[in-house]
Design a protein around this motif. Structure first.
Motif, short mmCIF file in Angstrom:
data_model
loop_
_atom_site.label_atom_id
_atom_site.label_comp_id
_atom_site.label_asym_id
_atom_site.label_seq_id
_atom_site.Cartn_x
_atom_site.Cartn_y
_atom_site.Cartn_z
N PRO A 114 4.63 2.21 -13.69
CA PRO A 114 4.58 0.75 -13.80
C PRO A 114 4.77 0.07 -12.43
N ALA A 115 5.36 0.79 -11.47
CA ALA A 115 5.61 0.23 -10.14
C ALA A 115 4.50 0.51 -9.16
N ALA B 85 8.77 -1.90 4.42
CA ALA B 85 8.06 -0.63 4.31
C ALA B 85 8.84 0.26 3.35
N MET B 86 8.16 1.26 2.83
CA MET B 86 8.86 2.31 2.09
C MET B 86 9.70 1.79 0.94
N VAL B 87 9.15 0.85 0.19
CA VAL B 87 9.91 0.37 -0.97
C VAL B 87 9.08 0.47 -2.25
N ILE B 88 9.75 0.91 -3.30
CA ILE B 88 9.17 0.77 -4.63
C ILE B 88 9.34 -0.69 -5.00
N ALA B 89 8.30 -1.29 -5.54
CA ALA B 89 8.37 -2.71 -5.87
C ALA B 89 9.49 -3.00 -6.85
N ILE C 75 0.54 -7.84 -13.12
CA ILE C 75 1.99 -7.80 -12.89
C ILE C 75 2.40 -6.34 -12.76
N GLY C 76 3.21 -6.04 -11.74
CA GLY C 76 3.72 -4.68 -11.57
C GLY C 76 5.23 -4.63 -11.68
N SER C 77 5.73 -3.51 -12.18
CA SER C 77 7.16 -3.23 -12.16
C SER C 77 8.01 -4.20 -12.98
#
Ligand SMILES: Cc1cc2nc3c(=O)[nH]c(=O)nc-3n(C[C@H](O)[C@H](O)[C@H](O)COP(=O)(O)OP(=O)(O)OC[C@H]3O[C@@H](n4cnc5c(N)ncnc54)[C@H](O)[C@@H]3O)c2cc1C
Ligand code: FES
Ligand code: FES
Lengths: 293, 156
Positions: A113-114, A181-185, A204-206
């Motif tokens: 989902p992310a 950077a380097m982040v899951i939403a 829509i995500g996450s």
């Protein structure tokens, strides 16, 4: 474990038919983490990295057909002008090293989902081309995501490509995370204007078990937007509220459900404002755009 | 299984590779090239960065078999004989190395940046190095080193 390395698409389909439990590996940026941490020990790894043609994209009629093996780096570099929403999302994925390997095909395969690829695909009405020896299925992105990390893909199927039209209007992607950077939403949002149809697409995500469209918010804009006028502030706000209401987020380590709803409302209002600024062009005094959003 | 690829210009073959093994493991544990570091094994730290067919990637996220027949260049392949590559010399001169664990990955990634952008802006340097973590330096000296290498390159 066996390492299967087909060089043609037919061989890949044959291997998947023979070993439906085989784990496909493209860029490996999801799969290798699971192998390194012993989360998965599949009998077969099916490397798609050598399948001829999977890393190509082409214009096919009025749509682009993008192979499952095209990396984020190439989407940014080669398709940024035609697919601005997806390219913006791609720029937020991981780091340069991750974008050099990771693919939208793998994002679809993981169906998290992310996953940052999903909102722009939803907003732009993408279709996923999947295939098995039994035949080809064209699955609309809206129907592709079925549950947390679950997709419509059958065990013997592979993702070959995804299809979407080059942008006919402004597109934006926005993502909340703790650094650049380097982040899951924490949550994310994509908007795409389709001026020809006087329609706005969303993703829509996450903020729900799967990536979703904000259908009520899209319907609202289809009714309320005056495409020849500056953006009505009240319409933008209501759009944001409807996007927030479309989500069914959870509380977790990355953020609370309430925060996610609020952030979505803000991102939706802002991205629509940016898109409208581009749609109306410069000199629209009542639509000052990004800085004021 | 057997895996064979070119490392720093020389063709190497190793046997007995486990099918789920990473390129990083093959380099470090089977080919005697411990320059690329293993810190997270999940793509988060960049200390395992190597060139794969000329593109920087996290070696921990490449399956060994995916490297078959390809060209790999590790930090050990940056210097020319005894002469450090300009980016390596700049790291030394700028004091960009403390414990050194992050250094090999940063060198490969910064090397690639300067290949494509000989005169990068600070924003470009930060963006290029966003996937390389350092627990010691606070990054300022690393930025100094990249600027120094770029300036020297422009001067020659
Ligand atoms: C450090 C790090 C940072 C990351 N940051 C982000 C981020 O910011 N945003 C984000 O969205 N993701 C992120 N990811 C996750 C990952 O990079 C993405 O999901 C990426 O799109 C996966 O692509 P891949 O080609 O590497 O997939 P792989 O790892 O090769 O495969 C992913 C999944 O898809 C399946 N699969 C692959 N190809 C196919 C195919 N053709 N047909 C059927 N199934 C297939 C695999 O079996 C697996 O289940 C990150 C990962 C890491 C390690
Ligand atoms: S060890 Fe590969 S990125 Fe950390
Ligand atoms: S010098 Fe120690 S981690 Fe960077």
């Amino acid at each position: 474990m066996e390492f299967l390395q087909p060089t043609t698409w037919d061989e890949a389909l044959a291997a998947k038919a023979e070993h439906p439990e085989a784990v496909p590996i493209q860029g490996g940026t999801d799969v290798m983490v699971e192998l390194n941490f012993d989360v998965r020990r599949p009998e077969h790894l099916l490397d798609l990295g050598r399948v001829a043609g999977l890393d190509r994209w082409e214009q096919n009629g009025d749509r682009l057909r993008i192979g499952a093996g095209v990396t984020y780096a190439r989407i940014i570099g080669e398709l940024g002008d035609r697919l601005p929403g997806l390219a913006q999302a791609a720029r937020t994925v991981g780091s340069p090293q991750i974008r050099n390997r990771g693919t939208v095909g793998g994002n679809l395969g993981a169906a998290s989902p992310a996953g940052d690829g999903h909102p722009p695909l939803l907003a732009a009405d993408a279709v996923v081309e999947v295939e098995s020896r039994r035949g080809i299925r064209m699955i609309a992105a809206t129907d592709f995501y079925q549950g947390v990390k679950r997709s419509a893909l059958e065990p013997d199927e592979l993702i070959r490509a995804f299809w979407l039209a080059p942008a006919t209007g402004p597109q934006y992607f926005s993502k909340i995370g703790t650094r650049n950077a380097m982040v899951i939403a924490v949550c994310s949002f994509a908007v795409a204007l389709h001026p020809g149809e006087r329609r706005v697409g969303t993703g829509i995500g996450s903020a729900a078990p799967t990536p979703i469209r904000a259908v009520a918010a899209e319907d609202f804009l289809a009714r309320e937007l005056d495409w020849d006028a500056p953006l009505d502030e009240a319409v933008a706000r209501e759009f944001g509220a409807l996007v927030g209401a479309a989500a069914t987020p959870i509380d977790d380590v990355r953020g609370t459900a309430a925060y996610r709803r609020h952030a979505l409302a803000v991102m939706a209002r802002r991205t629509l404002t940016w898109a409208w600024r581009d749609h109306r062009g410069p000199g629209d005094a009542e639509n000052p755009g990004r800085g004021a959003a | 299984m057997r895996v064979s690829f070119t490392v720093n210009g020389s063709r190497e073959t190793v046997d007995g590779v486990w099918e789920g093994e990473s390129l990083l493991y093959v380099l470090r544990e089977r080919m005697g090239l411990p320059g690329s570091k293993n810190a997270c094994e999940q793509g988060e730290c960049g200390s395992c960065t190597v060139y794969l067919d000329g593109t920087p990637v996290c070696a921990c996220l490449v399956a060994a078999g995916q490297a078959e027949g390809r060209r790999v260049r590790t930090v050990e392949g940056l210097a020319e004989g005894d002469r450090l590559a300009p980016i390596q010399q700049a790291f030394v001169d700028a004091g960009a190395v403390q414990c050194g664990f992050c250094t090999p990955g940063l060198l490969v990634q910064a090397h690639d940046l300067l290949e494509h952008r000989p005169d990068p802006s600070d924003a470009e340097i930060r963006e290029a190095l966003a996937g390389n973590l350092c627990r010691c330096t606070g990054y300022e000296k690393i930025l100094d080193a990249v600027r120094l290498a770029a300036a020297r390159k422009a001067g020659t």
